[in-house]
Design a protein around this motif. Structure first.
Motif, PDB file in Angstrom:
ATOM      1  N   LEU A 211       0.836  -1.210   0.000  1.00 38.44           N
ATOM      2  CA  LEU A 211       0.000   0.000   0.000  1.00 38.44           C
ATOM      3  C   LEU A 211       0.870   1.259   0.000  1.00 38.44           C
ATOM      4  CD1 LEU A 211      -2.787   1.403   0.255  1.00 38.44           C
ATOM      5  CD2 LEU A 211      -2.594   1.131   2.736  1.00 38.44           C
ATOM      6  N   LYS A 214       2.492   1.823  -3.496  1.00 40.08           N
ATOM      7  CA  LYS A 214       1.590   2.201  -4.603  1.00 40.08           C
ATOM      8  C   LYS A 214       1.186   3.662  -4.452  1.00 40.08           C
ATOM      9  CE  LYS A 214      -2.475   0.476  -7.096  1.00 40.08           C
ATOM     10  NZ  LYS A 214      -1.800   0.119  -8.336  1.00 40.08           N
ATOM     11  N   ARG A 219      -6.122   2.632  -4.942  1.00 37.14           N
ATOM     12  CA  ARG A 219      -5.576   2.086  -3.684  1.00 37.14           C
ATOM     13  C   ARG A 219      -6.669   1.497  -2.796  1.00 37.14           C
ATOM     14  NH1 ARG A 219      -0.779   4.624  -1.666  1.00 37.14           N
ATOM     15  NH2 ARG A 219      -1.863   5.130   0.271  1.00 37.14           N
ATOM     16  N   LEU A 222      -6.295  -2.224  -1.992  1.00 36.89           N
ATOM     17  CA  LEU A 222      -5.201  -2.449  -1.040  1.00 36.89           C
ATOM     18  C   LEU A 222      -5.613  -2.053   0.373  1.00 36.89           C
ATOM     19  CD1 LEU A 222      -2.034  -1.315  -3.018  1.00 36.89           C
ATOM     20  CD2 LEU A 222      -2.396  -3.533  -1.951  1.00 36.89           C
ATOM     21  N   ARG A 223      -6.320  -0.928   0.498  1.00 41.84           N
ATOM     22  CA  ARG A 223      -6.759  -0.494   1.835  1.00 41.84           C
ATOM     23  C   ARG A 223      -7.689  -1.530   2.457  1.00 41.84           C
ATOM     24  NH1 ARG A 223      -7.497   4.778  -0.465  1.00 41.84           N
ATOM     25  NH2 ARG A 223      -5.855   6.222   0.174  1.00 41.84           N
TER      26      ARG A 223
END
Length: 315
Positions: A211, A214, A219, A222-223
């Protein structure tokens, strides 16, 4: 055979165990309808066997939670009577078998869900081994099949005041056999907490680093992955680790031959095992973070007024 405090079915403090009774009944009342509502969605709305592969693991996780919840009223009943377990050998061992089987299943499927998310976000270029639906059905069946024999040692010798009074024990070869079984049983108790915890910490660190790396692009995925694995780690820290640590302390007092300290440790251990059943309430949060479709279906089915509020905001 030496006497140990944990072999005694009588509660050291009846008032304390009545408090444990109220905790378990509260967990049961809150968690059972929640998990039944979840399993209804997986079967009738999401048709988990046809939908995306991750739902197969989520279904098995909720199944483990429901099977565990079925045992809680039995344990709570004896706590309310001032007993740690049933004096009936068959009932006592059957309940322990179910509790440890479903504890192991919960841990296994929570770990698999986290590894699945790890592969999806950290190694998107590598073929995710958990993306094949038929393979995931096979993995799920394998988890249950492997856990069954691993849970059997809890039924073979005296454990947590389940005493085999129906058969006479011969002092010779039974002592060595019991020692081997007890050692294996304790390994089975601690290993499912220790090894998955190491895996989960690794997955959390790698996904968090991903995370941070990137800087452009979407995102959100990923979060959500970070939130998911962090939540699973918190479930382990809050639900599974306290009972494991308290059991380790209990065993240390037993080895050192400190009966009074062991009696206190037994009561703490029983209380922290009650705490471990809270994962049945926390797991639905895992479902929501694992599947946006599940979250949408759940809210539209049971909380449609919240969905209406969101649509109004978008317009």
């Amino acid at each position: 055979m030496a006497y140990h405090a944990s072999d005694n079915c009588t509660a050291g403090s009846k008032d304390l165990y009545k408090f444990y009774f109220s905790v378990m009944i509260t967990e049961f009342i809150l968690a059972l309808p929640l998990n039944l509502s979840v399993i209804y969605l997986f079967i009738f709305k999401l048709k988990f066997w046809k939908s995306k592969s991750n739902n197969i693991f989520l279904f098995n996780l909720v199944l483990a939670d429901i099977l565990l919840l079925i045992c809680l009223p039995v344990r709570a009943y004896y706590f309310q009577r001032g007993e740690r377990r049933s004096n009936n050998n068959t009932v006592c061992k059957s309940v322990l078998f179910m509790l440890f089987l479903n504890r192991g299943a919960s841990i296994a499927f929570l770990t698999i869900i986290s590894i699945n998310r790890y592969f999806s976000v950290v190694h998107p270029g590598i073929k995710n081994p958990f993306k094949i639906r038929k393979r995931n059905i096979l993995i799920s069946v394998l988890v249950w099949v492997v856990l069954l024999p691993l849970t059997i040692p809890s039924m073979l010798t005296s454990f947590e005041c389940c005493n085999s009074n129906e058969t006479e024990e011969t002092p010779g070869d039974t002592i060595a056999e019991n020692a081997t079984t007890i050692t294996f049983r304790e390994l089975v108790f601690f290993t499912p907490v220790l090894i998955p915890s190491i895996i989960l910490v690794y997955c959390t660190i790698r996904i968090t680093n991903r995370l941070k790396e990137k800087t452009v692009g979407d995102r959100t995925k990923l979060r959500r992955a970070v939130f998911l694995v962090t939540l699973v780690v918190l479930v382990f820290v809050f639900c599974f680790w306290p009972s494991a640590i308290s059991r380790l302390v209990l065993l240390m007092f037993r080895v050192q031959g400190l009966p009074k300290e062991e009696e206190i440790a037994v009561q703490v251990y029983d209380g922290l095992m009650c705490l471990s059943y809270l994962d049945c309430l926390l797991d639905p949060m895992v479902y929501c973070l694992s599947s946006t479709k599940f979250k949408h279906v759940y809210m539209s089915t049971y909380l449609p007024f919240l969905m209406k509020g969101r649509h109004m905001e978008h317009h």
